[in-house]
Motif scaffolding. Structure first.
Motif, short mmCIF file in Angstrom:
data_model
loop_
_atom_site.label_atom_id
_atom_site.label_comp_id
_atom_site.label_asym_id
_atom_site.label_seq_id
_atom_site.Cartn_x
_atom_site.Cartn_y
_atom_site.Cartn_z
N GLY A 78 7.13 22.54 -10.01
CA GLY A 78 6.47 23.25 -8.91
C GLY A 78 6.34 24.75 -9.12
O GLY A 78 5.52 25.40 -8.47
N ASN A 79 7.17 25.32 -10.00
CA ASN A 79 7.10 26.77 -10.27
C ASN A 79 6.31 27.08 -11.53
O ASN A 79 6.34 28.22 -12.01
N SER A 80 5.60 26.11 -12.08
CA SER A 80 4.91 26.30 -13.36
C SER A 80 3.95 27.48 -13.32
O SER A 80 3.89 28.27 -14.27
N SER A 81 3.18 27.61 -12.22
CA SER A 81 2.19 28.69 -12.16
C SER A 81 2.87 30.05 -12.25
O SER A 81 2.38 30.97 -12.92
N GLU A 82 4.02 30.17 -11.56
CA GLU A 82 4.75 31.45 -11.56
C GLU A 82 5.26 31.77 -12.96
O GLU A 82 5.18 32.92 -13.42
N VAL A 83 5.79 30.77 -13.65
CA VAL A 83 6.36 31.02 -14.98
C VAL A 83 5.24 31.32 -15.97
O VAL A 83 5.33 32.25 -16.77
N ALA A 84 4.14 30.54 -15.90
CA ALA A 84 3.02 30.78 -16.83
C ALA A 84 2.41 32.16 -16.60
O ALA A 84 1.95 32.81 -17.56
#
Ligand SMILES: Cc1cc2nc3c(=O)[nH]c(=O)nc-3n(C[C@H](O)[C@H](O)[C@H](O)COP(=O)(O)OP(=O)(O)OC[C@H]3O[C@@H](n4cnc5c(N)ncnc54)[C@H](O)[C@@H]3O)c2cc1C
Length: 416
Positions: free
Chosen positions: A237-243
């Motif tokens: 769910g946090n992929s966008s933030e990490v990318a």
């Protein structure tokens, strides 16, 4: 420490005082061959298969919270491989095969229970769609059966067969589907990876991605800088933030999905049932609680809790399918952040940035994929290219126009 009848007997005789922790709590090293961001099911499975299948053990899994605090410990535990599309079906069936041997493989009781899954249908059109899905599954060698209303009644007599609006006409069943104890999956993969030399580092948030000459060379974390040769994002769910730390914008939206568990009841539901019209799914845990869920809340969020309108909506669907549920007390509910992709299918791929890999887009169906996701991602990282099983789960499919839209909803992540 191996778990077997002898270690059980030895520890029983010594008052259970000598069990070792299932994994170590190592300090982070200065650098690793592979750093995995996210100690959820997929990150831990990736580390496990990197070590087991490819002999790559100089690996760290960095988890910002405690292990299993994300969706791996929040889902409704359902596994199945009833997919229709070419790019999805062999992948999910491989996952099912891995589930079938997983407990022996990682020497941990994950309570894999192939109690079957029953998808109810309520109209002629829905029956035809389910027949088509079942046929596609059987062509791929996956078990599927279409049963009629009376056969459903025989198996689950307490459903609402008199429902005038949504009459139950029958169901598509997959007998090899079922449930798995979700946190045991995290613990089993963690233990298996740790015993092969992987460092699992909890309370270590990745806060920045460091690049030199267009290549990833390490990550800034809440526990200091950690260098790496390869960086594998696995933050669900946090992929966008990490990318975004590497200036990448992903074709994802984050949404909250809630789940519920009731008070313990005597055993009465020995399969998983899904409600074709109300989007309600339910199973009974080994402790007796009904574990169930429904739709996502429908707005973008990073909060791990949902709103009351969805609670009401899910309970209404449940009562409409099983009227007796109205007399059951709900003990707990919680939410998880779902990485909803534009076509409802996941991404396991290299990125355009050297040394950086991506695993995300699991929508609300990534638990069942955990073993195959880890297996394929480990392959992709080790061999620097996709395995045939994840060859269609590429990031550039959105640019090329090769969607894998299992539900046929179009680019509406909230509907997948
Ligand atoms: C309520 C609910 C019900 C579900 N039911 C089902 C089901 O029945 N069947 C099914 O197949 N799927 C289900 N799912 C979906 C499934 O749980 C997920 O798709 C899957 O678990 C996602 O992969 P994961 O386990 O790696 O995610 P997670 O466990 O969420 O792992 C990602 C990890 O990354 C960590 N992280 C994030 N950012 C950072 C950072 N900056 N630094 C370090 N770590 C970071 C997070 O803390 C988290 O632990 C459900 C999900 C929910 C929420």
């Amino acid at each position: 420490m191996s778990y077997n009848i002898f270690s059980l007997a030895r520890n029983a005789l010594s008052g259970h005082k000598n069990w070792q922790p299932a994994w170590r709590e190592p300090e982070p090293k200065a650098s690793y061959d592979v750093v995995i961001v996210g100690g959820g099911g997929h990150g831990l499975a990736t580390a496990y298969y990197l070590a087991k299948e490819h002999g790559i053990t100089n690996v760290a899994v960095l988890e910002k919270s405690w292990l299993g605090s994300g969706n791996i410990g929040r889902n409704t535990t359902i596994i199945r491989s009833n997919y229709m599309l070419e790019g999805n079906n062999p992948f999910y069936e491989w996952s099912m095969k891995l589930w079938e041997g997983l407990e022996q493989d990682f020497n941990f009781n994950a309570m894999v229970s192939q109690r079957g899954i029953m998808n109810l249908f309520h109209s002629d059109a829905q029956r035809d769609a389910f027949a088509r899905r079942g046929n596609a599954m059987r062509i791929h060698g996956v078990d599927a059966e279409l049963i009629d209303r009376e056969q459903v009644r025989e198996k689950v007599p307490f459903l609402s067969f008199d429902n005038a609006r949504f009459p139950i006409q029958g169901a598509l069943i997959q007998k090899r589907g079922g449930t798995v104890r979700h946190d045991a999956v995290a613990w089993g993969f963690a233990r298996g990876a740790d015993s092969r030399g992987v460092d699992i580092i909890q309370n270590c948030e990745v806060q920045g991605i460091k690049m030199e000459a267009g290549k990833v060379v390490g990550v800034e974390t809440s526990r200091g800088y950690i260098g790496c040769n390869k960086l594998a994002l696995c933050a669900a769910g946090n992929s966008s933030e990490v990318a975004a730390m590497a200036d990448m914008k992903l074709p994802l939206e984050s949404h909250v999905l809630q789940a519920f568990v009731s008070e313990g009841l005597k055993p009465y539901l020995d399969t998983v049932v899904t409600y074709g019209v109300g989007h309600f799914y339910v199973s009974q845990s080994d402790k007796g609680g009904l574990v169930f869920g429904g739709d996502i809340d429908g707005y973008n969020s990073y909060a791990r809790r949902g709103g009351l309108p969805t609670v009401e909506h899910v309970i209404e669907a449940g009562v409409s399918m099983i009227p007796g549920i109205s007399r059951v007390k709900i003990l707990r509910s919680w939410g998880g952040i779902m990485d909803m992709s534009m076509d409802g299918s996941p991404i396991i791929d290299k990125t355009h940035i050297d040394n950086m890999y991506l695993n995300c887009g699991w929508c609300y169906g990534g638990f069942k994929a955990t073993p195959a996701s880890g297996w394929c991602y480990a392959w992709t990282i080790a061999k620097d290219g996709a395995h045939e099983l994840n060859s269609q789960m590429r990031l550039d499919r959105f640019r090329r126009g090769y969607m894998m839209d299992e539900k046929g909803m179009g680019a509406q992540p909230n509907l997948h």
